[in-house]
Design a protein around this motif. Structure first.
Motif, PDB file in Angstrom:
ATOM      1  N   ILE A 271       0.762  -1.327  -0.117  1.00 43.23           N
ATOM      2  CA  ILE A 271       0.210   0.081   0.215  1.00 43.23           C
ATOM      3  C   ILE A 271       1.036   1.283   0.146  1.00 43.23           C
ATOM      4  O   ILE A 271       2.026   1.140   0.549  1.00 43.23           O
ATOM      5  CB  ILE A 271      -0.872   0.046   1.221  1.00 43.23           C
ATOM      6  N   PRO A 272       0.382   2.315  -0.327  1.00 41.80           N
ATOM      7  CA  PRO A 272       1.061   3.496  -0.286  1.00 41.80           C
ATOM      8  C   PRO A 272       1.807   3.917   0.891  1.00 41.80           C
ATOM      9  O   PRO A 272       0.911   3.742   2.231  1.00 41.80           O
ATOM     10  CB  PRO A 272      -0.126   4.727  -0.862  1.00 41.80           C
ATOM     11  N   PRO A 273       2.768   4.350   1.137  1.00 45.59           N
ATOM     12  CA  PRO A 273       3.561   4.612   2.483  1.00 45.59           C
ATOM     13  C   PRO A 273       2.860   5.816   3.279  1.00 45.59           C
ATOM     14  O   PRO A 273       2.803   5.736   4.606  1.00 45.59           O
ATOM     15  CB  PRO A 273       4.829   5.094   2.341  1.00 45.59           C
ATOM     16  N   ASP A 274       2.023   6.704   2.538  1.00 41.69           N
ATOM     17  CA  ASP A 274       1.485   7.717   3.126  1.00 41.69           C
ATOM     18  C   ASP A 274       0.064   7.150   4.007  1.00 41.69           C
ATOM     19  O   ASP A 274      -0.399   7.933   4.778  1.00 41.69           O
ATOM     20  CB  ASP A 274       1.048   8.877   2.371  1.00 41.69           C
ATOM     21  N   VAL A 275      -0.552   6.068   3.608  1.00 45.02           N
ATOM     22  CA  VAL A 275      -1.715   5.629   4.226  1.00 45.02           C
ATOM     23  C   VAL A 275      -1.546   5.216   5.750  1.00 45.02           C
ATOM     24  O   VAL A 275      -2.177   5.751   6.555  1.00 45.02           O
ATOM     25  CB  VAL A 275      -2.192   4.320   3.514  1.00 45.02           C
ATOM     26  N   PRO A 276      -0.462   4.538   6.250  1.00 45.16           N
ATOM     27  CA  PRO A 276      -0.104   4.193   7.403  1.00 45.16           C
ATOM     28  C   PRO A 276       0.332   5.401   8.331  1.00 45.16           C
ATOM     29  O   PRO A 276      -0.308   5.450   9.488  1.00 45.16           O
ATOM     30  CB  PRO A 276       1.238   3.163   7.521  1.00 45.16           C
ATOM     31  N   ILE A 277       0.486   6.585   7.619  1.00 45.71           N
ATOM     32  CA  ILE A 277       1.111   7.612   8.218  1.00 45.71           C
ATOM     33  C   ILE A 277      -0.332   8.409   8.640  1.00 45.71           C
ATOM     34  O   ILE A 277      -0.536   8.860   9.675  1.00 45.71           O
ATOM     35  CB  ILE A 277       1.873   8.634   7.309  1.00 45.71           C
ATOM     36  N   LEU A 278      -1.343   8.217   7.770  1.00 45.34           N
ATOM     37  CA  LEU A 278      -2.528   9.089   8.086  1.00 45.34           C
ATOM     38  C   LEU A 278      -3.285   8.350   9.101  1.00 45.34           C
ATOM     39  O   LEU A 278      -4.011   8.928  10.103  1.00 45.34           O
ATOM     40  CB  LEU A 278      -3.247   8.994   6.741  1.00 45.34           C
ATOM     41  N   LEU A 279      -3.204   6.977   9.191  1.00 51.35           N
ATOM     42  CA  LEU A 279      -3.733   6.133   9.789  1.00 51.35           C
ATOM     43  C   LEU A 279      -3.372   6.264  11.373  1.00 51.35           C
ATOM     44  O   LEU A 279      -4.157   6.285  12.398  1.00 51.35           O
ATOM     45  CB  LEU A 279      -4.041   4.699   9.566  1.00 51.35           C
ATOM     46  N   ASN A 280      -1.860   6.544  11.553  1.00 57.88           N
ATOM     47  CA  ASN A 280      -1.278   6.693  12.681  1.00 57.88           C
ATOM     48  C   ASN A 280      -1.798   7.943  13.401  1.00 57.88           C
ATOM     49  O   ASN A 280      -2.021   7.917  14.523  1.00 57.88           O
ATOM     50  CB  ASN A 280       0.237   6.756  12.656  1.00 57.88           C
ATOM     51  N   ILE A 281      -1.938   8.985  12.570  1.00 57.53           N
ATOM     52  CA  ILE A 281      -2.447  10.332  12.980  1.00 57.53           C
ATOM     53  C   ILE A 281      -3.882  10.154  13.559  1.00 57.53           C
ATOM     54  O   ILE A 281      -4.433  10.682  14.736  1.00 57.53           O
ATOM     55  CB  ILE A 281      -2.295  11.317  12.148  1.00 57.53           C
TER      56      ILE A 281
END
Length: 313
Positions: A271-281
């Motif tokens: 998956i795009p690496p930005d998705v886990p970043i958003l979910l973490n926030i």
């Protein structure tokens, strides 16, 4: 910013947080909804705390535990969101070495503190339904005080090695963190040292703390369900389960969000690496916003207390 030629010799004194490295334009679109969620979370939790403090009828162990949950939510929000919004609005990407590891410690410890608080609240509901006559003698103010000390001490002690292990690493691979927050793996990945111990400790400590809490919560509700199904009085089953409804909804939501976050991190390559970043926030923002609202809507006493508080204003 430290040049790449000096990474091997220069001492890293600060990091730079780069949110959504592949989709920088996301920041402008996300800043408004995240700001509104942040204000909602802070406002709802402060309102709940003030209501419980002002209403004498809410000075009971169950509501003291709810106050503890709100305090943990407030600290988590204040640890994560002001910096994230500063990056979005003012391009304030730098964070000092010490501030980064302090944020890492608070995020790790307070997340498990929330899980532990849910476990204590599940025990409170277990005693209330399975041993109602003994409830006043077991769930007392002294019990809440001891439970609070246990929640803080256990999770702070087990979480402390995470930032300590990361802070002792040598950072020679750069100082740009591809994340909005200082998570252990995002930061330690920049080190030129072996981070196997860091990964192993966080995995073992995290799953030991969260796993044991979830198992005890499951056992509490299994015993509650066993007792409730034996009740033959009409309407008693619904009444008994309704006392656990709000708590169960929050646990289910907390566990679901955590599970989604874990799965996306495990499938990071797909998956795009930005998705886990958003979910973490969102994991540090949505539960704090939802928790007080669920209790405020579903609990008659809290709803009445908020109405009384509004009349005094």
């Amino acid at each position: 910013m430290t040049s790449s030629s000096n990474y091997s010799t220069a001492l890293v004194r600060e990091f730079f947080l780069v949110c959504f490295p592949n989709f920088q334009s996301w920041q402008q679109w996300l800043s408004l909804p995240l700001s509104l969620l942040f204000l909602l979370a802070m406002g709802a939790n402060v309102t709940l705390l003030v209501t419980i403090r002002m209403e004498a009828s809410l000075h009971e162990p169950m509501y003291y535990l709810l106050s503890l949950l709100s305090l943990l939510d407030i600290v988590l929000c204040l640890t994560v969101m002001p910096k994230v919004l500063a990056i979005f609005w003012f391009d304030s990407k730098s964070i000092t070495f010490s501030a980064c590891f302090l944020q890492m410690f608070i995020m790790n410890s307070f997340l498990t503190m929330e899980s532990c608080t849910f476990m204590v609240m599940a025990y409170d509901r277990y005693v209330a339904i399975c041993h109602p006559l003994r409830y006043p003698s077991i769930i007392t103010s002294q019990f809440v005080a001891k439970a609070t000390i246990f929640v803080i001490a256990r999770n702070a002690l087990f979480s402390l090695p995470v930032p300590i292990l990361s802070a002792r690493l040598r950072y020679c691979a750069g100082n740009i963190i591809a994340n909005c927050i200082c998570t252990n793996l995002s930061v330690s990945r920049l080190s030129c040292d072996d981070i196997t111990i860091n990964r192993f400790y966080q995995f073992v400590a995290g799953w030991t703390l969260l796993g044991s809490d979830l198992i005890l919560i499951f056992l509490s509700y299994a015993f509650i369900l066993k007792v409730v199904l034996r009740i033959k009085v009409e309407g008693a089953v619904v009444k008994a389960l309704s006392t656990c409804g709000s708590h169960f909804i929050l646990i289910l939501f907390f566990s679901t969000v955590l599970l989604v976050l874990v799965i996306t991190n495990l499938a990071r390559e797909r998956i795009p690496p930005d998705v886990p970043i958003l979910l973490n926030i969102l994991h540090h923002l949505i539960p704090p916003a939802v928790n007080p609202i669920v209790y405020g809507v579903r609990t008659k006493e809290i709803k009445q207390g908020i109405q009384n508080l509004l009349r005094r204003l």
